[in-house]
Design a protein around this motif. Structure first.
Motif, PDB file in Angstrom:
ATOM      1  N   SER A 185      57.515 -18.332  57.577  1.00 41.40           N
ATOM      2  CA  SER A 185      57.477 -18.775  56.042  1.00 41.40           C
ATOM      3  C   SER A 185      57.013 -20.358  56.374  1.00 41.40           C
ATOM      4  N   THR A 186      56.862 -20.893  57.597  1.00 44.02           N
ATOM      5  CA  THR A 186      56.591 -22.266  57.744  1.00 44.02           C
ATOM      6  C   THR A 186      55.177 -22.462  58.478  1.00 44.02           C
ATOM      7  N   LEU A 187      55.041 -21.961  59.716  1.00 44.70           N
ATOM      8  CA  LEU A 187      53.812 -22.266  60.440  1.00 44.70           C
ATOM      9  C   LEU A 187      52.551 -21.423  59.850  1.00 44.70           C
ATOM     10  N   ILE A 188      52.584 -20.237  59.267  1.00 43.90           N
ATOM     11  CA  ILE A 188      51.691 -19.458  58.909  1.00 43.90           C
ATOM     12  C   ILE A 188      50.836 -20.357  57.702  1.00 43.90           C
ATOM     13  N   PRO A 189      51.582 -20.282  56.627  1.00 44.30           N
ATOM     14  CA  PRO A 189      51.112 -20.929  55.438  1.00 44.30           C
ATOM     15  C   PRO A 189      50.566 -22.337  55.656  1.00 44.30           C
ATOM     16  N   PHE A 190      51.188 -23.198  56.375  1.00 52.81           N
ATOM     17  CA  PHE A 190      50.935 -24.696  56.806  1.00 52.81           C
ATOM     18  C   PHE A 190      49.624 -24.425  57.608  1.00 52.81           C
ATOM     19  N   TYR A 191      49.439 -23.793  58.594  1.00 52.20           N
ATOM     20  CA  TYR A 191      48.261 -23.837  59.444  1.00 52.20           C
ATOM     21  C   TYR A 191      47.003 -23.006  58.669  1.00 52.20           C
ATOM     22  N   LEU A 192      47.321 -22.200  57.714  1.00 52.44           N
ATOM     23  CA  LEU A 192      46.195 -21.491  56.912  1.00 52.44           C
ATOM     24  C   LEU A 192      45.659 -22.558  55.934  1.00 52.44           C
ATOM     25  N   PHE A 193      46.397 -23.488  55.558  1.00 51.72           N
ATOM     26  CA  PHE A 193      46.129 -24.552  54.700  1.00 51.72           C
ATOM     27  C   PHE A 193      45.102 -25.548  55.601  1.00 51.72           C
TER      28      PHE A 193
END
Length: 202
Positions: free
Chosen positions: A168-176
């Motif tokens: 819920s934190t790393l994946i969407p953050f680094y996708l952005f």
């Protein structure tokens, strides 16, 4: 994406360091065969990466973001230069800015050097015959996300974090970040190709 000292068990850090040392010996062999000009590029882009990846920019997630820069270097100069620049940048950021750590430097190199460089280059080359801008964009995104998933695996193996928290934190953050950096890389490389096309042929 810099992992700090203490988050990974020491025995795992040793394993990542061994992998890193092996990679650096291999890189040294390849680099010694390169033109002297490429050695200069490594030094210049190490300073550039050290500086730019240390800067913070605002994001819609409420936390500052840092760009990787490594995908740009890999696309222009190849994965060997990308790995070398990544290692020396990470070392410099730890020694001067206290970013990351010394025990986890091996793990950070595997994530932001080895995996990021190799995957970015492979995907870029795969899509290059279709469209150069698409290759740059997709290569950057998949390279950064592959590095992210590698970090997720390292963190899960360390037993220090929960998978749901990471998801819920790393994946969407680094996708952005990867999308933003992919767009910027297209702009930079397009500009470089027009101003200094000989650099793209190195």
């Amino acid at each position: 994406m810099h992992l700090p000292d203490g988050i990974i068990p020491l025995y795992q850090c040793i394993i990542y360091w061994i992998i890193t040392i092996i990679c650096m010996f291999i890189l040294r062999k390849f680099t010694s065969c390169e033109k002297e000009q490429n050695i200069v590029y490594i030094a210049i882009f190490t300073v550039l990466t050290f500086t730019l990846s240390s800067l913070s920019f605002p994001s819609p997630f409420g936390v500052p973001i840092h760009f990787f820069i490594i995908p740009l270097i890999v696309i222009i100069f190849g994965p060997v230069t990308g790995c070398a620049v990544s290692f020396f940048s990470l070392l410099g950021q730890f020694l001067i800015l206290n970013m990351g750590g010394i025990t986890v430097l091996g793990a950070n190199f595997i994530v932001m050097g080895l995996i990021l460089s190799i995957i970015t280059y492979l995907i870029y080359r795969l899509f290059l015959e279709i469209n150069e801008k698409l290759a740059i964009f997709v290569g950057t995104i998949i390279g950064i996300m592959s590095a992210t998933f590698t970090q997720v695996i390292i963190l899960l193996l360390s037993g220090t974090v929960n998978f749901n928290v990471i998801l819920s934190t790393l994946i969407p953050f680094y996708l952005f970040i990867s999308i933003m950096e992919g767009i910027l890389n297209i702009m930079f490389i397009t500009t470089i190709s027009k101003i200094k096309p000989e650099i793209m042929s190195t």
